[in-house]
Design a protein around this motif. Sequence first.
Motif, PDB file in Angstrom:
ATOM      1  N   ILE A 124       0.841  -1.208   0.000  1.00 41.73           N
ATOM      2  CA  ILE A 124       0.000   0.000   0.000  1.00 41.73           C
ATOM      3  C   ILE A 124       0.875   1.257   0.000  1.00 41.73           C
ATOM      4  CG2 ILE A 124      -2.063  -1.016   1.008  1.00 41.73           C
ATOM      5  CD1 ILE A 124      -1.135  -0.077   3.745  1.00 41.73           C
TER       6      ILE A 124
ATOM      7  N   THR B 274     -11.140   5.005  -4.563  1.00 40.04           N
ATOM      8  CA  THR B 274     -10.158   4.460  -3.632  1.00 40.04           C
ATOM      9  C   THR B 274     -10.087   5.354  -2.403  1.00 40.04           C
ATOM     10  OG1 THR B 274      -8.341   5.666  -4.708  1.00 40.04           O
ATOM     11  CG2 THR B 274      -8.765   3.414  -5.454  1.00 40.04           C
ATOM     12  N   TYR B 275      -9.467   4.846  -1.352  1.00 43.89           N
ATOM     13  CA  TYR B 275      -9.423   5.562  -0.083  1.00 43.89           C
ATOM     14  C   TYR B 275      -7.992   5.598   0.451  1.00 43.89           C
ATOM     15  CZ  TYR B 275     -14.426   4.581  -0.309  1.00 43.89           C
ATOM     16  OH  TYR B 275     -15.728   4.498  -0.708  1.00 43.89           O
TER      17      TYR B 275
ATOM     18  N   THR C 171      -4.959   5.225   3.073  1.00 43.00           N
ATOM     19  CA  THR C 171      -4.747   4.213   4.096  1.00 43.00           C
ATOM     20  C   THR C 171      -3.472   4.519   4.856  1.00 43.00           C
ATOM     21  OG1 THR C 171      -4.693   1.827   4.489  1.00 43.00           O
ATOM     22  CG2 THR C 171      -3.546   2.638   2.521  1.00 43.00           C
ATOM     23  N   ASP C 172      -3.097   3.632   5.752  1.00 42.21           N
ATOM     24  CA  ASP C 172      -1.946   3.880   6.616  1.00 42.21           C
ATOM     25  C   ASP C 172      -1.356   2.543   7.033  1.00 42.21           C
ATOM     26  OD1 ASP C 172      -0.083   5.229   8.060  1.00 42.21           O
ATOM     27  OD2 ASP C 172      -1.406   5.718   9.737  1.00 42.21           O
TER      28      ASP C 172
ATOM     29  N   ASP D  35      -7.568  -3.091   0.837  1.00 43.82           N
ATOM     30  CA  ASP D  35      -7.391  -1.935   1.711  1.00 43.82           C
ATOM     31  C   ASP D  35      -7.656  -0.630   0.959  1.00 43.82           C
ATOM     32  OD1 ASP D  35      -6.818  -0.431   3.930  1.00 43.82           O
ATOM     33  OD2 ASP D  35      -4.654  -0.788   3.894  1.00 43.82           O
ATOM     34  N   LYS D  36      -7.155  -0.529  -0.269  1.00 47.26           N
ATOM     35  CA  LYS D  36      -7.327   0.697  -1.040  1.00 47.26           C
ATOM     36  C   LYS D  36      -8.770   0.909  -1.492  1.00 47.26           C
ATOM     37  CE  LYS D  36      -2.753   1.823  -2.640  1.00 47.26           C
ATOM     38  NZ  LYS D  36      -2.057   2.574  -3.700  1.00 47.26           N
TER      39      LYS D  36
ATOM     40  N   THR E 138     -11.446   0.111   0.342  1.00 50.34           N
ATOM     41  CA  THR E 138     -12.343   0.215   1.497  1.00 50.34           C
ATOM     42  C   THR E 138     -11.946   1.411   2.359  1.00 50.34           C
ATOM     43  OG1 THR E 138     -10.928  -1.375   2.668  1.00 50.34           O
ATOM     44  CG2 THR E 138     -12.902  -2.239   1.614  1.00 50.34           C
TER      45      THR E 138
ATOM     46  N   GLY F 100     -10.899   3.759   5.434  1.00 53.04           N
ATOM     47  CA  GLY F 100     -10.095   3.537   6.638  1.00 53.04           C
ATOM     48  C   GLY F 100      -8.897   2.663   6.377  1.00 53.04           C
ATOM     49  N   ALA F 101      -8.000   2.629   7.357  1.00 51.53           N
ATOM     50  CA  ALA F 101      -6.781   1.833   7.252  1.00 51.53           C
ATOM     51  C   ALA F 101      -7.025   0.429   7.788  1.00 51.53           C
ATOM     52  CB  ALA F 101      -5.637   2.497   8.016  1.00 51.53           C
ATOM     53  N   LEU F 102      -6.909  -0.572   6.945  1.00 49.12           N
ATOM     54  CA  LEU F 102      -7.124  -1.956   7.361  1.00 49.12           C
ATOM     55  C   LEU F 102      -6.207  -2.336   8.518  1.00 49.12           C
ATOM     56  CD1 LEU F 102      -8.440  -4.756   6.846  1.00 49.12           C
ATOM     57  CD2 LEU F 102      -6.602  -5.192   5.194  1.00 49.12           C
ATOM     58  N   THR F 103      -4.969  -1.858   8.485  1.00 50.59           N
ATOM     59  CA  THR F 103      -3.987  -2.240   9.500  1.00 50.59           C
ATOM     60  C   THR F 103      -4.117  -1.462  10.801  1.00 50.59           C
ATOM     61  OG1 THR F 103      -2.331  -0.601   8.833  1.00 50.59           O
ATOM     62  CG2 THR F 103      -2.334  -2.715   7.652  1.00 50.59           C
TER      63      THR F 103
END
Length: 348
Positions: free
Chosen positions: A41, A57-58, A60-61, A253-254, A256, A258-261
């Motif tokens: 990411i 796309t969103y 993330t972190d 992740d990209k 959805t 928010g940050a998945l991690t």
Amino acid sequence: MSRRALTLLVAGFLTVILAVAAALLPVPYVVLSPGPTENTIGDVKGKPVITISGHTTYPTDGKLSMVTVAYQGGPSNSIDLLTALRGWVDPTIAVVPEETIFPRKTTAKEVEQQNTLQMTTSQEDATIAALHALKIPVPEVVSVAVVEKGLPADGKLQVSDEITAVDGAAATDQNTVASAVRKLKPGEQVRLTVNRKGTSTDVVLGTVAGKDGKARVGVTMGMRYKPPFKVDISVGDIGGPSAGLMFSLGIYDKLTPGALTGGKSIAGTGTITLDGAVGPIGGIEQKMVGARKAGATIFLTPALNCPQAVRAVPDGLRLVKVETLEGAIKAIDALRTGTGDVPACTKN
């Protein structure tokens, strides 16, 4: 100098020469060591690893890092005994027979080409697996899988061409195309509408008689998924299929919010199938070392690699057992929120 002393001196000198020569002689082994670790990411050399066009796309972190194994040796670059010995005493390095990486009668170039093909296939499968996990519909299309030399399609059709119509009738599946061709008399022509890299064109082919006397043009077809938007994955000259899981997670992740991690540094490995099953990989020990050196604290581990991984896990790295993409997502959600089960690797 006495004869005895001279004999001992000469013998000692010859022993040293032979030992040095033996140490420098090439040996049929390959040294495996931790390779580059890339955040799926994030960016590589200023370019995003995953680029998505045509869909929201969103930001993330954190990190969802793929891990690799570097090798030294091979048919055209053999290592010497000293290099192999250094590898045998280093717990972070593996020394394996050359044929483990380079099967007999296989050149280094052929292995490199196979690794490149495996990486391309892995990226395609990872994309479809992620879209399936997101419940995004992915249509299937008729695709050219093989073009036979010397037959009418040779030089006119290419592997991965999408066949959209036969003599103006929609090509709904591969049987539709095959049946339309087989109804012709050998020698008659067929018009295929082909989509190649986004450009549609008509290709007129002659037909010849097959072994059964039916008309054929010399292609083998299959059904393949065609994503409804563009997903590009770029990791340079890294090859092989083992980053499939991490590519899928990066795409998920990209796509959805928010940050998945949750900002955590997570690394992992595993092949991926179209339906999201995670498969085992090689070099797990070296990949864990590379992940930990890159700052990862969590390592997503294919279930079948768990017994091997538990015996060699570096300090500070938590092993999470994964069997499917869905299971990996649930485990990461649990790690981020602090609620839910996080499957752990065990020796058995």
